[in-house]
Design a protein around this motif. Structure first.
Motif, short mmCIF file in Angstrom:
data_model
loop_
_atom_site.label_atom_id
_atom_site.label_comp_id
_atom_site.label_asym_id
_atom_site.label_seq_id
_atom_site.Cartn_x
_atom_site.Cartn_y
_atom_site.Cartn_z
N MET A 178 24.69 47.44 -21.95
CA MET A 178 25.92 48.11 -22.35
C MET A 178 26.59 48.81 -21.17
SD MET A 178 24.75 49.62 -26.07
CE MET A 178 26.40 50.04 -26.60
N ARG A 179 25.77 49.33 -20.28
CA ARG A 179 26.31 49.99 -19.08
C ARG A 179 27.04 48.98 -18.20
NH1 ARG A 179 25.21 54.84 -16.76
NH2 ARG A 179 25.37 55.04 -14.51
N LEU A 180 26.44 47.79 -18.04
CA LEU A 180 27.12 46.74 -17.28
C LEU A 180 28.43 46.36 -17.95
CD1 LEU A 180 27.25 44.57 -15.07
CD2 LEU A 180 25.87 43.09 -16.56
N ALA A 181 28.40 46.23 -19.27
CA ALA A 181 29.63 45.88 -20.00
C ALA A 181 30.71 46.93 -19.79
CB ALA A 181 29.33 45.70 -21.49
N ARG A 182 30.33 48.20 -19.87
CA ARG A 182 31.31 49.28 -19.67
C ARG A 182 31.87 49.26 -18.25
NH1 ARG A 182 27.51 52.54 -23.12
NH2 ARG A 182 28.59 52.77 -25.12
N ASP A 183 31.00 49.05 -17.28
CA ASP A 183 31.46 49.03 -15.89
C ASP A 183 32.45 47.89 -15.66
OD1 ASP A 183 29.93 51.22 -15.21
OD2 ASP A 183 28.44 50.09 -14.07
N LEU A 184 32.12 46.70 -16.13
CA LEU A 184 32.99 45.55 -15.93
C LEU A 184 34.31 45.71 -16.68
CD1 LEU A 184 30.36 42.67 -16.22
CD2 LEU A 184 31.51 43.42 -14.13
N ALA A 185 34.24 46.21 -17.91
CA ALA A 185 35.45 46.31 -18.72
C ALA A 185 36.34 47.46 -18.28
CB ALA A 185 35.08 46.48 -20.19
N GLY A 186 35.74 48.57 -17.89
CA GLY A 186 36.50 49.80 -17.73
C GLY A 186 37.01 50.11 -16.35
N THR A 187 36.64 49.28 -15.36
CA THR A 187 36.97 49.62 -13.99
C THR A 187 38.33 49.06 -13.60
OG1 THR A 187 34.62 49.66 -13.46
CG2 THR A 187 36.13 49.46 -11.61
N ASP A 188 39.01 49.74 -12.71
CA ASP A 188 40.41 49.44 -12.42
C ASP A 188 40.59 48.03 -11.86
OD1 ASP A 188 41.32 49.28 -9.48
OD2 ASP A 188 40.02 51.02 -9.39
N PRO A 189 41.81 47.48 -11.93
CA PRO A 189 42.01 46.06 -11.66
C PRO A 189 41.86 45.64 -10.20
CG PRO A 189 44.11 47.14 -12.12
CD PRO A 189 43.03 48.12 -12.45
N GLU A 190 41.85 46.58 -9.28
CA GLU A 190 41.57 46.23 -7.89
C GLU A 190 40.07 46.32 -7.59
OE1 GLU A 190 43.40 44.88 -5.50
OE2 GLU A 190 45.05 44.74 -6.91
N ARG A 191 39.44 47.39 -8.04
CA ARG A 191 37.99 47.52 -7.84
C ARG A 191 37.25 46.39 -8.55
NH1 ARG A 191 33.66 46.81 -7.29
NH2 ARG A 191 31.86 48.18 -6.98
#
Length: 516
Positions: A178-191
């Motif tokens: 779930m942490r991986l999912a949150r990181d991938l989904a929630g991080t800004d479009p350049e990062r």
């Protein structure tokens, strides 16, 4: 990353003041909790606050770890409309209150839930919520270091002892996904632009048995993923925005009994393309990669748990739908990987194009696989949110409906606080995407927002079935293939706030429970 450990001998741990620095009590009936320390804390709170049994409160207590007890009542849990999410909400609120009070190693104690089937998984649900509720965005962690997530560990105990190390290990494995999912989904479009999204996946799976491959060869993508490449066409001018397909493969130890195949929509940013999103509707579109993020998180959880019997193959279409001189436009006709001539109806209906090519490749895998079931997971439509609010939606084709896939997701989702609504694919959905001339085989979309279109979350599945070739594998085919489409347009972020809401990492837990 916060660690979780099970506490099976509560009183001995409470007697050691160095172990923890706050006591968080999660209970559906605080006055009935019999433990003496908790009873005293509740008596202190209720003497000055008539809402102590119903609202979160911090109570000073010389006997408690860190000198403080946080009372986190769930509220009613046995009414017809109550479900296990009461424990999710109370555990998150309690641990966050402890963190904000300065705690760095809280101890969470759960009063035994009612002997009701709805709450059979309450302990794991509450523990998962406690640890997951402390997640902070990747940008914050990279900028602020350890201070972004100051809680280092959580102890978790159930007063009747029904939570052990095996439970804690399960929670940590699922939380990692779930942490991986949150990181991938929630991080800004350049990062988290396509190449960086792919690299983040490579790094996340490095210590697992999952095989990760990244296809970023633009000539190969144009040949093998023509619809996906059309969506990405305007992004090619910027190297850091160029698309890729991330493929994840998990093979279990021992015999493969079933094969799960996932297509994940990974739009790192969706401008709408030539049909540009206006009036502020573009904000939040960095979260349009939530489907691919959830699939990656699911695979990581499967690998961390070391599940047997189930093989998982996933393809993530990681693309930016940019606007520019080479944007694809409505009225173009593009042949899909499955050979279907698709007429573009609206460039803002790009996710289904990405998914169709992924599904076509997975269809070929499925034909050689043991007991295959195919899935697409996507923040696909605004209609999903309009129709069912904060719930996942599952739609089956004929073979999947026969197997009860969507119904199983719904049943297990209720049990694990990750609920689904079951929707149906109908003949009108196929009629909606039928060709209007002999120039093409299929229409991608109308030119209205999905939220303004009747059956706006249903007809895209008909498109996916035809464009991917899966319509050739219905119940009347010689080789039926079960296919379930999951739309998380309303559930991918908490509170429906695409710009500022926390990524929910849904439906990782429900898929684990129902499919593995």
């Amino acid at each position: 990353m916060t660690r979780l450990h099970a506490v099976t001998d509560l009183d001995s741990v409470l007697a050691d003041p160095a172990r923890h620095d706050a006591l968080v009590v999660v209970a559906h009936d605080l006055p009935a909790v019999a433990h003496p320390l908790i009873s005293r804390a509740f008596a202190t709170a209720s003497a000055v606050d008539a809402q102590a049994a119903h609202a979160i409160s911090l109570v000073p207590s010389a006997d408690a770890p860190g000198g403080r007890v946080i009372l986190a009542p769930t509220g009613p849990v046995l009414r017809d409309h109550d479900d296990v999410r009461r424990y999710t909400e109370a555990a998150q609120a309690g641990v966050r209150r402890a963190r904000d009070a300065g705690a760095r190693a809280p101890l969470v104690v759960l009063a035994p839930p009612p002997a009701d089937d709805r709450h059979r998984n309450a302990a794991r649900v509450a523990a998962l919520a406690a640890i997951g509720g402390l997640w902070e965005p990747l940008e914050a962690r990279e900028a602020l270091g350890a201070s972004a997530e100051p809680v280092a560990s959580i102890g978790f105990s159930v007063l009747d002892g029904a939570f052990g190390e095996a439970d804690a290990a399960w929670v940590e494995a699922v939380d990692a996904g779930m942490r991986l999912a949150r990181d991938l989904a929630g991080t800004d479009p350049e990062r988290m632009a396509p190449p960086k999204f792919a690299q983040y996946c490579v790094d996340a799976f490095r210590e697992t048995s999952v095989n990760v491959s990244v296809n970023s060869d633009q000539d190969a993508l144009r040949r093998d993923y023509p619809l996906l490449s059309a969506v990405a066409r305007a992004s090619l001018e910027v190297e850091r925005h160029r698309p890729c397909v991330v493929r994840l493969e998990y093979a279990p130890q021992g015999t493969v009994e079933r094969t799960l195949l996932f297509a994940g929509k990974g739009l790192t940013y969706d401008t709408g393309g030539a049909d540009l999103k206006t009036d502020g509707h573009m904000a939040g579109m960095s979260r349009d990669k939530g489907g691919a993020a959830a699939v990656a998180g699911f695979v990581l959880a499967v690998a961390r748990l070391g599940l047997t019997g189930v093989k998982v193959i996933a393809e993530l279409g990681v693309v930016r739908n940019s606007i520019g001189p080479d944007s694809f436009v409505a009225d173009e006709i593009i042949r899909s990987h499955a050979g279907v001539r698709v007429r573009i109806g609206n460039t803002d209906a790009e996710g289904r194009l990405v998914l169709a090519d992924l599904l076509s490749h997975l269809r070929e895998d499925a034909l050689q696989a043991t007991a295959p079931r195919l899935f697409s997971v996507a923040t696909l439509t605004g209609h999903a949110n309009r129709a069912v609010g904060p719930y996942n939606i599952a739609l089956d084709n004929g073979p999947a409906r026969t197997a009860g896939v969507a119904e199983s997701l719904s049943k297990q989702g209720d049990q694990w606080g990750d609920p689904f609504e079951v929707s149906r694919l109908r003949r009108e959905d196929y009629d909606f995407v039928a060709p209007r001339s002999r120039a093409d085989d299929l229409l991608s979309c109308n030119n209205l927002p999905s939220s303004a279109t009747p059956r706006g979350h249903q007809f895209p599945m008909a498109f996916l079935a035809i464009a991917s070739g899966l319509d050739r594998h219905g119940t009347d085919a010689s080789q039926p293939l079960a296919f379930t489409h999951i739309d998380i347009g309303g559930s991918g972020v908490e509170g429906g706030d695409w710009q500022h809401g926390r990524p929910s990492a849904r439906p990782v837990v429900a898929m684990l429970a129902a499919l593995t």
